[in-house]
Motif scaffolding. Structure first.
Motif, PDB file in Angstrom:
ATOM      1  N   SER A   1       0.849  -1.194   0.000  1.00  0.00           N
ATOM      2  CA  SER A   1       0.000   0.000   0.000  1.00  0.00           C
ATOM      3  C   SER A   1       0.880   1.237   0.000  1.00  0.00           C
ATOM      4  N   ASN A   2       0.242   2.389  -0.004  1.00  0.00           N
ATOM      5  CA  ASN A   2       0.984   3.652   0.033  1.00  0.00           C
ATOM      6  C   ASN A   2       1.689   3.883   1.365  1.00  0.00           C
ATOM      7  N   LEU A   3       1.404   3.035   2.350  1.00  0.00           N
ATOM      8  CA  LEU A   3       2.132   3.136   3.616  1.00  0.00           C
ATOM      9  C   LEU A   3       3.627   2.930   3.399  1.00  0.00           C
ATOM     10  N   LYS A   4       3.967   2.175   2.370  1.00  0.00           N
ATOM     11  CA  LYS A   4       5.382   1.921   2.069  1.00  0.00           C
ATOM     12  C   LYS A   4       6.135   3.222   1.840  1.00  0.00           C
ATOM     13  N   TYR A   5       5.490   4.159   1.135  1.00  0.00           N
ATOM     14  CA  TYR A   5       6.151   5.425   0.820  1.00  0.00           C
ATOM     15  C   TYR A   5       6.164   6.374   2.019  1.00  0.00           C
ATOM     16  N   LEU A   6       5.228   6.164   2.937  1.00  0.00           N
ATOM     17  CA  LEU A   6       5.189   7.018   4.123  1.00  0.00           C
ATOM     18  C   LEU A   6       6.168   6.545   5.195  1.00  0.00           C
ATOM     19  N   LEU A   7       6.317   5.227   5.333  1.00  0.00           N
ATOM     20  CA  LEU A   7       7.174   4.681   6.387  1.00  0.00           C
ATOM     21  C   LEU A   7       8.591   4.387   5.903  1.00  0.00           C
ATOM     22  N   GLY A   8       8.734   4.030   4.648  1.00  0.00           N
ATOM     23  CA  GLY A   8      10.069   3.877   4.073  1.00  0.00           C
ATOM     24  C   GLY A   8      10.689   2.493   4.253  1.00  0.00           C
ATOM     25  N   ASP A   9      11.786   2.275   3.542  1.00  0.00           N
ATOM     26  CA  ASP A   9      12.476   0.982   3.557  1.00  0.00           C
ATOM     27  C   ASP A   9      13.081   0.663   4.924  1.00  0.00           C
ATOM     28  N   GLU A  10      13.548   1.690   5.627  1.00  0.00           N
ATOM     29  CA  GLU A  10      14.157   1.469   6.940  1.00  0.00           C
ATOM     30  C   GLU A  10      13.154   0.852   7.916  1.00  0.00           C
ATOM     31  N   TRP A  11      11.933   1.363   7.876  1.00  0.00           N
ATOM     32  CA  TRP A  11      10.881   0.821   8.742  1.00  0.00           C
ATOM     33  C   TRP A  11      10.607  -0.634   8.380  1.00  0.00           C
ATOM     34  N   LEU A  12      10.477  -0.906   7.089  1.00  0.00           N
ATOM     35  CA  LEU A  12      10.182  -2.269   6.646  1.00  0.00           C
ATOM     36  C   LEU A  12      11.290  -3.241   7.034  1.00  0.00           C
ATOM     37  N   THR A  13      12.531  -2.830   6.820  1.00  0.00           N
ATOM     38  CA  THR A  13      13.659  -3.711   7.139  1.00  0.00           C
ATOM     39  C   THR A  13      13.679  -4.062   8.621  1.00  0.00           C
ATOM     40  N   LYS A  14      13.435  -3.047   9.444  1.00  0.00           N
ATOM     41  CA  LYS A  14      13.452  -3.293  10.887  1.00  0.00           C
ATOM     42  C   LYS A  14      12.356  -4.278  11.291  1.00  0.00           C
TER      43      LYS A  14
END
Length: 632
Positions: free
Chosen positions: A477-490
Motif C-alpha cells: 500500500s501507500n504506507l510503504k512510501y510514508l514509512l520507508g524501507d528502513e521501517w520495513l527492514t526493521k
C-alpha cells in the motif's frame, strides 16, 4: 450612468459664458460664424437626429408591428450594428450639446429617441439571453472558451464584414452561434451602460443568469441543509448526499461557475466593477450552499473512524479544484465565497484529526481476551491495517491536514520505537510520524493480547503472524512510501525474531532429542533410547502445533524450511545410520515409529489449520468499510 443621471446631464442649468462656444464680436466674418447662426454642435445634433430618427423609430416596440414581433439582431445583424452605432453617436452628440448649453428642444427630442432605443435594446438583450440558453449554458461556454481566448474571438464579430467569422471553418455552427450571441450581448451592454442604462441592463442579465445557476445547483443535487438537519440525519442518507456533493463540486466549479465567469467577463468586458458585482450576485447563493455543506457535515456529524473517508473525499474535492476556485472567485466581491471554501477545509481537517484520534482510542480500548485459534491473525490487526492502508491513499491531503499538528508520540518516545530516523536535520513528515505511531499503538495492543496464550511458543507465533500481516500491508500500500524501507527492514527482522523464538520454544525439545552428530556410532541400546526420546518429543510438539496457522505463504515457508532443516535432516541421517541396528529390537514399530519420510510429511503438513474467528475489535469496524466505495 443611471437614467436620472443622464437626464440631469441633458437638462443641466446654463454654464458660464466661458464654457459656451460663441465667437467674439471681433471675429472676422470669413470664419463663417456669426452670433445669429447656430453653433457647430447644434449643427452636429441636427445631423445626428436626422440620421438617428428613422433607424430608431423603425424598431420602436410601441409604433410598428414589425418591431413588436421581430428581433433586430436576428432579423439583420448588420442593421443591428448600425442601430448600436447610431445610438452611440446620438449619446455623444447629446453630451457635447449639453456641454455647450444649446437648445433644450433638441435635447428633449434626442432623449425621447434614446428612451425608445434603450427600450428596444432591453428587449433585444432579454431575447438573446432567453433564446440562446442552450448556446450560452455554462457547460457550452466553459468547454468551448476560456476567459482569455473568448475576448480575441470578438474581433471577427465586431468587424463590419460578417463573412470573416463564417470563413473560419474550424468553428462549428453551434460554437459560431454561441460566440455571436456573446458578441451581441456585449455590444448591447456596452451601449446601454455608456448611455446611462446600466441598471436596466444588469437587472435583465441577473434575473436570467441567476435562474440558470440556481437551477444548475439544484440539478446537481446540492441542497441547503441546516445544522439540525445534518445532526439528525441517518448516516446512510447523509452518505448519499455527500456522494452527490462530490459529483456536484466537480461540475459546479469546472463547468457551472467557470462558464458563468467567462460569460460575465465577456458580456461586461468594458466595465470591471459592474462585471464583478454582477457575477457575485448571480453565483453567490449557489456557491455558498455548495461550499457550506462540508463545514456543516464536519461540525455536526459523529467523528467516528469510518466516516473519515468521506471527510477526506470532500477535502480532496475542494483541494483538487483550489486553483480554479481561486481564479473564478478572485475579486474582492467574491472573497466571501473563497473564505467559505477555506473554512470548510479547516473544519474537514479538524474532523479528520478527531476521527484519527477516535481510531487510536478504539485500538487502545479493545478488551477482547480470547486467544485467536491457531495463533493466527487477529481481527484487530486486519481491521486496523486495512483502515490505515486506506488512509494512506489520501496521503497528499493528510500531509496538509497533519502538517500543523505532529503527533504527540514524537515527544514521548525515542525515534527507535518508530522504525525510522527522525533527526533534527531531517525531520520526518507529520503524516509519517502519525502512521508509525498508530501502527505502534496496534503492535503494543497485540503484544498485550499475546500474553493470553498459556504456551509461550504459541504467543510468539501469534506475534509473528500479526506483525507479518502488518509488514505485508505496508509493502503493498501507500504506507510503504510514508514509512520507508528502513521501517520495513526493521520490522521484517522482528518477524524473523518472533519466528525463531517460536521455533526454539515449540520444537526445541525435538531438536535436543537428536544427537548433534547423527552419523556418530552409538550402541543399539543408546540408539533405541534416542528413538524413544525423539518419538515422545515429536509427538508432543506435533500434537500441540498441528492446529497452528500461518496464513502468509512466505512466512509459512520460512518457518517450515527452518524447522525441517534442523529436525528432518538430523533425523534422516540418524535413521539411516541406526535403523538397521534395531532389527532385533522387541516392539520395533514402537521404538522406530517414524521413517524419515514420515517425519518429512508431518512437518510439511503444518500450519494449514482453519482459522477461527478472533474477537472483534473496533466498536465501529473499519473493516466493514475496508474497501469503501470511492467517489470518482
Amino acid at each position: 450612468m443611471p437614467r436620472k443621471g443622464m437626464r440631469s446631464l441633458c437638462f443641466s442649468p446654463k454654464h458660464s459664458s466661458s464654457s459656451t462656444f460663441s465667437p467674439p464680436s471681433s471675429t472676422p466674418s470669413r470664419l463663417g460664424f456669426s452670433p445669429s447662426r447656430p453653433s457647430f454642435y447644434d449643427s452636429v445634433m441636427d445631423r445626428t437626429l436626422e440620421l438617428a430618427e428613422p433607424i430608431i423609430t423603425k424598431w420602436s416596440p410601441d409604433t410598428t408591428a414589425l418591431a413588436r414581433v421581430t428581433s433586430l439582431f436576428y432579423e439583420n445583424r448588420r442593421e443591428a450594428k448600425e442601430f448600436i452605432k447610431t445610438v452611440n453617436n446620438l449619446q455623444k452628440a447629446m453630451h457635447f450639446l449639453a456641454a455647450e448649453n444649446s437648445s433644450s428642444e433638441k435635447l428633449i427630442r434626442a432623449q425621447n429617441l434614446m428612451q425608445i432605443a434603450m427600450k428596444r435594446l432591453q428587449k433585444e438583450f432579454y431575447q438573446i439571453l432567453s433564446m440562446n440558453r442552450a448556446q450560452l449554458d455554462p457547460e457550452s461556454v466553459s468547454t468551448r472558451s476560456s476567459r482569455t481566448s473568448v475576448a480575441s474571438s470578438y474581433s471577427s464579430y465586431d468587424d463590419e464584414d460578417e463573412d470573416v467569422a463564417a470563413a473560419d471553418e474550424s468553428i462549428s455552427e453551434v460554437e459560431d452561434a454561441s460566440m455571436a450571441a456573446m458578441a451581441d450581448l456585449r455590444l448591447i451592454s456596452e451601449c446601454m451602460i455608456s448611455s446611462g442604462y446600466a441598471k436596466e441592463c444588469l437587472k435583465i442579465y441577473k434575473i436570467i443568469r441567476k435562474s440558470i445557476v440556481d437551477e444548475g445547483i439544484y440539478k446537481l443535487g446540492v441542497e441547503k441543509l441546516t445544522s439540525s438537519q445534518i445532526h439528525k440525519m441517518d448516516w446512510n442518507v447523509l452518505d448519499l448526499k455527500i456522494k452527490s456533493w462530490l459529483s456536484a463540486i466537480r461540475t459546479a466549479v469546472a463547468t457551472l461557475f467557470h462558464g458563468e465567469r467567462i460569460l460575465c467577463d465577456q458580456v461586461f468586458a468594458a466595465a470591471d466593477s459592474i462585471r464583478e458585482s454582477c457575477f457575485t450576485e448571480i453565483v453567490k447563493e449557489g456557491a455558498m450552499i455548495l461550499f457550506q455543506f462540508p463545514e456543516i457535515v464536519a461540525k455536526h456529524s459523529k467523528k467516528s473512524p469510518e466516516k473519515i473517508f468521506r471527510a477526506l473525499d470532500m477535502y480532496t474535492g475542494i483541494a483538487n479544484h483550489w486553483p480554479e476556485i481561486e481564479s473564478i472567485f478572485s475579486s474582492e466581491s467574491t472573497a466571501i465565497i473563497k473564505s467559505q471554501a477555506v473554512t470548510s477545509l479547516v473544519k474537514l481537517g479538524e474532523f479528520t484529526r478527531a476521527a484519527m484520534n477516535e481510531f487510536e482510542a478504539a485500538i487502545q480500548k479493545d478488551s477482547s481476551k480470547s486467544p485467536v485459534a491457531g495463533s493466527g491473525t487477529h481481527f484487530l490487526t486486519v481491521e486496523a491495517m486495512d483502515y490505515l492502508s486506506n488512509l494512506a491513499d489520501y496521503s497528499n491531503v493528510l500531509a496538509d491536514i497533519l502538517a500543523d499538528s505532529p503527533p504527540s508520540a514524537k515527544k514521548k518516545l525515542p525515534e527507535t520505537y518508530f522504525g525510522f530516523s527522525d533527526s533534527e536535520e531531517s525531520p520526518a513528515p507529520a503524516i509519517s510520524l502519525k502512521m508509525a505511531w498508530l501502527i505502534l499503538v496496534l503492535l503494543c495492543k497485540l503484544d498485550t493480547k499475546a500474553k493470553y496464550y498459556k504456551d509461550v511458543s504459541l504467543a510468539y507465533l501469534f506475534l509473528a503472524n500479526n506483525l507479518q500481516y502488518v509488514v505485508v500491508k505496508v509493502q503493498t500500500s501507500n504506507l510503504k512510501y510514508l514509512l520507508g524501507d528502513e521501517w520495513l527492514t526493521k520490522h521484517e527482522g522482528i518477524v524473523k525474531q518472533f519466528a525463531a523464538n517460536y521455533e526454539r520454544l515449540g520444537w526445541g525439545r525435538v531438536i535436543d532429542a537428536l544427537p548433534a552428530d547423527p552419523m556418530a556410532l552409538v550402541a543399539p541400546a543408546r540408539a533405541a533410547e534416542i528413538f524413544r526420546n525423539f518419538n515422545s518429543a515429536f509427538d508432543q510438539a506435533h500434537r500441540k502445533q498441528a492446529h497452528c496457522i500461518v496464513d502468509d505463504r512466505n512466512l509459512r515457508d520460512h518457518i517450515k524450511v527452518s524447522i525441517a532443516r534442523k529436525i528432518f535432516r538430523l533425523y534422516r541421517e540418524f535413521y539411516n545410520a541406526n535403523s538397521e541396528k534395531m532389527a532385533g529390537e522387541r516392539n520395533l514399530a514402537v521404538v522406530v515409529r517414524y521413517a524419515s519420510e514420515d517425519v518429512g510429511h508431518r512437518l510439511s503438513d503444518l500450519f494449514f489449520g482453519h482459522l477461527e474467528s478472533g474477537a472483534s475489535s473496533l466498536s465501529e469496524s473499519p473493516a466493514s468499510n475496508s474497501r469503501r466505495p470511492r467517489s470518482h
